[in-house]
Design a protein around this motif. Structure first.
Motif, PDB file in Angstrom:
ATOM      1  N   ALA A  19       0.818  -1.212   0.000  1.00 49.24           N
ATOM      2  CA  ALA A  19       0.000   0.000   0.000  1.00 49.24           C
ATOM      3  C   ALA A  19       0.853   1.264   0.000  1.00 49.24           C
ATOM      4  CB  ALA A  19      -0.934  -0.011   1.215  1.00 49.24           C
ATOM      5  N   MET A  20       1.965   1.248   0.729  1.00 48.83           N
ATOM      6  CA  MET A  20       2.788   2.459   0.841  1.00 48.83           C
ATOM      7  C   MET A  20       3.861   2.533  -0.232  1.00 48.83           C
ATOM      8  SD  MET A  20       6.174   1.981   1.864  1.00 48.83           S
ATOM      9  CE  MET A  20       7.095   0.460   2.147  1.00 48.83           C
ATOM     10  N   PHE A  21       4.146   1.410  -0.875  1.00 48.33           N
ATOM     11  CA  PHE A  21       5.340   1.288  -1.691  1.00 48.33           C
ATOM     12  C   PHE A  21       5.403   2.298  -2.842  1.00 48.33           C
ATOM     13  CE2 PHE A  21       7.489  -0.438  -5.407  1.00 48.33           C
ATOM     14  CZ  PHE A  21       8.742  -0.693  -4.894  1.00 48.33           C
ATOM     15  N   GLY A  22       4.350   2.340  -3.652  1.00 48.58           N
ATOM     16  CA  GLY A  22       4.387   3.171  -4.857  1.00 48.58           C
ATOM     17  C   GLY A  22       4.677   4.625  -4.563  1.00 48.58           C
ATOM     18  N   ALA A  23       3.968   5.191  -3.590  1.00 46.46           N
ATOM     19  CA  ALA A  23       4.156   6.605  -3.268  1.00 46.46           C
ATOM     20  C   ALA A  23       5.507   6.859  -2.619  1.00 46.46           C
ATOM     21  CB  ALA A  23       3.030   7.079  -2.340  1.00 46.46           C
ATOM     22  N   MET A 187      -3.772   0.036  -4.342  1.00 47.74           N
ATOM     23  CA  MET A 187      -2.476  -0.028  -5.009  1.00 47.74           C
ATOM     24  C   MET A 187      -2.493   0.469  -6.452  1.00 47.74           C
ATOM     25  SD  MET A 187      -1.013  -3.646  -3.520  1.00 47.74           S
ATOM     26  CE  MET A 187      -2.462  -4.609  -3.979  1.00 47.74           C
ATOM     27  N   PRO A 188      -3.241   1.526  -6.765  1.00 48.05           N
ATOM     28  CA  PRO A 188      -3.261   2.006  -8.160  1.00 48.05           C
ATOM     29  C   PRO A 188      -1.899   2.489  -8.638  1.00 48.05           C
ATOM     30  CG  PRO A 188      -4.285   3.615  -6.707  1.00 48.05           C
ATOM     31  CD  PRO A 188      -4.068   2.375  -5.894  1.00 48.05           C
ATOM     32  N   ILE A 189      -1.121   3.084  -7.745  1.00 50.33           N
ATOM     33  CA  ILE A 189       0.197   3.601  -8.132  1.00 50.33           C
ATOM     34  C   ILE A 189       1.124   2.452  -8.512  1.00 50.33           C
ATOM     35  CG2 ILE A 189       2.247   4.798  -7.273  1.00 50.33           C
ATOM     36  CD1 ILE A 189       0.372   6.465  -5.515  1.00 50.33           C
ATOM     37  N   LEU A 190       1.138   1.399  -7.704  1.00 56.54           N
ATOM     38  CA  LEU A 190       2.009   0.256  -7.978  1.00 56.54           C
ATOM     39  C   LEU A 190       1.648  -0.400  -9.313  1.00 56.54           C
ATOM     40  CD1 LEU A 190       4.257  -1.598  -6.996  1.00 56.54           C
ATOM     41  CD2 LEU A 190       2.528  -2.960  -5.826  1.00 56.54           C
ATOM     42  N   ILE A 193       2.678   1.837 -12.257  1.00 55.17           N
ATOM     43  CA  ILE A 193       4.121   1.800 -12.514  1.00 55.17           C
ATOM     44  C   ILE A 193       4.500   0.527 -13.260  1.00 55.17           C
ATOM     45  CG2 ILE A 193       6.371   1.565 -11.388  1.00 55.17           C
ATOM     46  CD1 ILE A 193       5.381   3.485  -9.231  1.00 55.17           C
ATOM     47  N   ILE A 194       3.931  -0.610 -12.831  1.00 58.25           N
ATOM     48  CA  ILE A 194       4.236  -1.882 -13.498  1.00 58.25           C
ATOM     49  C   ILE A 194       3.789  -1.844 -14.955  1.00 58.25           C
ATOM     50  CG2 ILE A 194       3.669  -4.338 -13.564  1.00 58.25           C
ATOM     51  CD1 ILE A 194       3.476  -4.219 -10.478  1.00 58.25           C
ATOM     52  N   ALA A 195       2.561  -1.366 -15.206  1.00 56.22           N
ATOM     53  CA  ALA A 195       2.048  -1.299 -16.574  1.00 56.22           C
ATOM     54  C   ALA A 195       2.894  -0.370 -17.437  1.00 56.22           C
ATOM     55  CB  ALA A 195       0.590  -0.831 -16.559  1.00 56.22           C
ATOM     56  N   GLY A 196       3.225   0.797 -16.898  1.00 60.31           N
ATOM     57  CA  GLY A 196       4.040   1.746 -17.654  1.00 60.31           C
ATOM     58  C   GLY A 196       5.425   1.206 -17.954  1.00 60.31           C
ATOM     59  N   TYR A 197       6.029   0.518 -16.988  1.00 62.73           N
ATOM     60  CA  TYR A 197       7.372  -0.052 -17.168  1.00 62.73           C
ATOM     61  C   TYR A 197       7.358  -1.109 -18.275  1.00 62.73           C
ATOM     62  CZ  TYR A 197      12.082  -1.358 -15.605  1.00 62.73           C
ATOM     63  OH  TYR A 197      13.438  -1.579 -15.534  1.00 62.73           O
ATOM     64  N   LEU A 198       6.329  -1.952 -18.265  1.00 66.43           N
ATOM     65  CA  LEU A 198       6.226  -3.013 -19.277  1.00 66.43           C
ATOM     66  C   LEU A 198       6.061  -2.425 -20.675  1.00 66.43           C
ATOM     67  CD1 LEU A 198       3.952  -5.601 -17.412  1.00 66.43           C
ATOM     68  CD2 LEU A 198       6.420  -5.752 -17.839  1.00 66.43           C
ATOM     69  N   ALA A 342      11.284   8.185 -17.119  1.00 60.66           N
ATOM     70  CA  ALA A 342      10.643   9.444 -16.736  1.00 60.66           C
ATOM     71  C   ALA A 342       9.166   9.514 -17.119  1.00 60.66           C
ATOM     72  CB  ALA A 342      11.407  10.615 -17.348  1.00 60.66           C
ATOM     73  N   PRO A 343       8.743   9.027 -18.304  1.00 62.01           N
ATOM     74  CA  PRO A 343       7.311   9.102 -18.628  1.00 62.01           C
ATOM     75  C   PRO A 343       6.422   8.337 -17.640  1.00 62.01           C
ATOM     76  CG  PRO A 343       8.583   8.695 -20.614  1.00 62.01           C
ATOM     77  CD  PRO A 343       9.529   8.535 -19.463  1.00 62.01           C
ATOM     78  N   VAL A 344       6.962   7.275 -17.019  1.00 58.09           N
ATOM     79  CA  VAL A 344       6.185   6.522 -16.030  1.00 58.09           C
ATOM     80  C   VAL A 344       5.988   7.372 -14.774  1.00 58.09           C
ATOM     81  CG1 VAL A 344       6.101   4.458 -14.583  1.00 58.09           C
ATOM     82  CG2 VAL A 344       7.035   4.323 -16.900  1.00 58.09           C
ATOM     83  N   THR A 345       7.086   7.917 -14.274  1.00 58.04           N
ATOM     84  CA  THR A 345       6.967   8.764 -13.088  1.00 58.04           C
ATOM     85  C   THR A 345       6.194  10.035 -13.401  1.00 58.04           C
ATOM     86  OG1 THR A 345       9.121   9.785 -13.567  1.00 58.04           O
ATOM     87  CG2 THR A 345       9.098   7.893 -12.084  1.00 58.04           C
ATOM     88  N   GLY A 346       6.328  10.528 -14.622  1.00 55.53           N
ATOM     89  CA  GLY A 346       5.573  11.723 -15.019  1.00 55.53           C
ATOM     90  C   GLY A 346       4.076  11.483 -15.029  1.00 55.53           C
ATOM     91  N   GLY A 347       3.664  10.322 -15.574  1.00 56.13           N
ATOM     92  CA  GLY A 347       2.235  10.006 -15.603  1.00 56.13           C
ATOM     93  C   GLY A 347       1.667   9.866 -14.201  1.00 56.13           C
TER      94      GLY A 347
END
Length: 432
Positions: A19-23, A187-190, A193-198, A342-347
């Motif tokens: 729960a805390m990981f992504g942020a 966990m929407p952030i996590l 991030i996984i989807a964007g990375y892939l 960067a586009p993943v963190t930007g989104g």
């Protein structure tokens, strides 16, 4: 309270970590601070908080987004390995240590005079607009990361690949937030991030060099050790950019503890007392600043996990804290986080920075302030323009005050001197 086996505590603790990981890891990714140090500070800061609060409050402390604007004002575009990074990090360390001490001072004041009197210094007409400003000041950074790529020469160019990744990240985050149920909704952030990375992998946007270069054991990494052992510098301009943000986040802290109390069914404002929770949060922030991590703050995401699982055992949170410490020690894990494009963190930032501002709007709506009242209009207007339009004001050749700090001081001063009219709050019939 029911005694749970270590196995069950471990499973429940992992849920809190997710729960805390992504942020928590996103803050160092955006500010240039180190991910391993950040996770280590989050885990040890949470354990310190529990020690100070008599192990009674089931709260996890993670990276604070509110302090990002101050950190980025000091650290700029400098990153690990740049010649000016360590001197700037030393100034950030000093600013965060002072910010944590601001919490400690207010904790002592609350202990002796009561929270109600201190709260008059920071009414909703000040805290709401300031939180809105914090999110909006960061919005340009989110857009630059989301829609532009940095070339080898350091130039930022518009990229349709970046736009595609950003759309995928935003769509994933929105869908998980709106349609997912249970623990997945937290966990929407996590997942984003996984989807964007892939998506970035076939587009050629992933550079795994940070993973290859990272040591298996974080504290064997020379760069990390330099940051950990770096002595803080108490530079006035960095302190003025970072420390005043604590005046706003301590109000958020009180709100989080109030919510946590309501979920658990115990009044933590009284036992162990909000002065202890503030002191724990403040010392955890100073501790993080000393080591080179971002400021810590109470995480409402983990309060959400409490509500879903109906398990309120503070020992489970401490298990999650030890897991965070372990993740911080594993260097390859930190290298993977640093490889996120960067586009993943930007989104993700588009959502998170907007959510910060939305929290400010929620404070104004919940307080039912009447913006037909000239006093409220004037205070909010001045905070908005000073906070967003002003980057910093030079005081001397070496000292400047950030626009955010200037807006906070102006808002507090105006709220104290301007008379409160009878129409300050909306009448009930107006809110229907």
């Amino acid at each position: 309270m029911e005694r749970k086996s270590l196995h069950k505590k471990l499973i429940l603790g992992i849920q809190h970590v997710l729960a805390m990981f992504g942020a928590t890891v996103l803050v160092p990714a955006l500010t240039g601070l180190d991910t391993s140090i950040t996770l280590f500070c989050a885990g040890t800061g949470t354990l310190l908080f529990h020690l100070i609060t008599k192990k009674k409050v089931p709260v996890f402390l993670g990276s604070s987004f509110a302090f990002m604007v101050g950190i980025m004002a000091v650290i700029g575009n400098s990153r690990i390995g740049d010649p000016d990074f360590l001197p700037k990090l030393a100034a950030v360390k000093g600013g965060l240590i002072v910010a944590g001490l601001v919490y400690a001072v207010f904790a002592l004041l609350i202990k002796f005079v009561g929270y109600e009197k201190i709260n008059k210094l920071l009414p909703p007409i000040v805290t709401g607009p300031i939180i809105i400003v914090i999110g909006l000041r960061l919005s340009s950074v989110a857009i630059n990361n989301a829609f532009f790529l940095t070339t080898e020469t350091g130039e930022q160019v518009f990229s349709f690949k970046a736009v595609l990744v950003t759309v995928v990240v935003l769509a994933t985050c929105i869908c998980i937030s709106v349609f997912a149920k249970g623990i997945y909704n937290l966990m929407p952030i996590l997942f984003a991030i996984i989807a964007g990375y892939l998506v970035c992998i076939p587009l050629g946007l992933v550079d795994i060099t940070p993973v290859r270069q990272a040591e298996w054991f974080s504290f064997m990494d020379e760069n990390i050790m330099k940051q950990l052992l770096l002595m803080p510098k108490f530079e006035l301009d960095a302190i003025l950019a970072i420390a005043p943000i604590a005046l706003v986040t301590l109000i958020e802290h009180v709100g989080d503890i109030t919510t946590n109390s309501a979920v658990v069914g115990q009044n933590f404002m009284v036992d162990p007392g909000v002065h202890r929770t503030l002191l724990g949060d403040g010392l955890a922030t100073s501790w993080a600043g000393l080591l080179g991590g971002p400021a810590n703050t109470t995480y409402s995401e983990n309060t959400g996990v409490l509500a879903v699982t109906k398990n309120y055992d503070p020992a489970v949170i401490r298990v999650a804290a030890w897991i965070a410490v372990l993740l911080g020690i594993i260097g390859k894990f930190g290298g993977f986080v640093n490889s996120i494009p960067a586009p993943v963190t930007g989104g993700i930032s588009i959502v998170l920075y907007g959510m910060i501002s939305s929290v400010g709007v929620r404070i104004l709506v919940k307080s039912q302030l009447n913006f037909g009242n000239s006093r409220n209009l004037m205070i909010a207007a001045i905070i908005f323009v000073l906070g967003i339009g002003c980057d910093s004001i030079p005081i001397t050749d070496t000292v400047s005050i950030s626009g955010l700090a200037l807006a906070a001081f102006a808002g507090i001063f105006l709220a104290l001197v301007l008379p409160v009219g009878k129409d300050n709050i909306l009448e009930k019939e107006e809110t229907n």
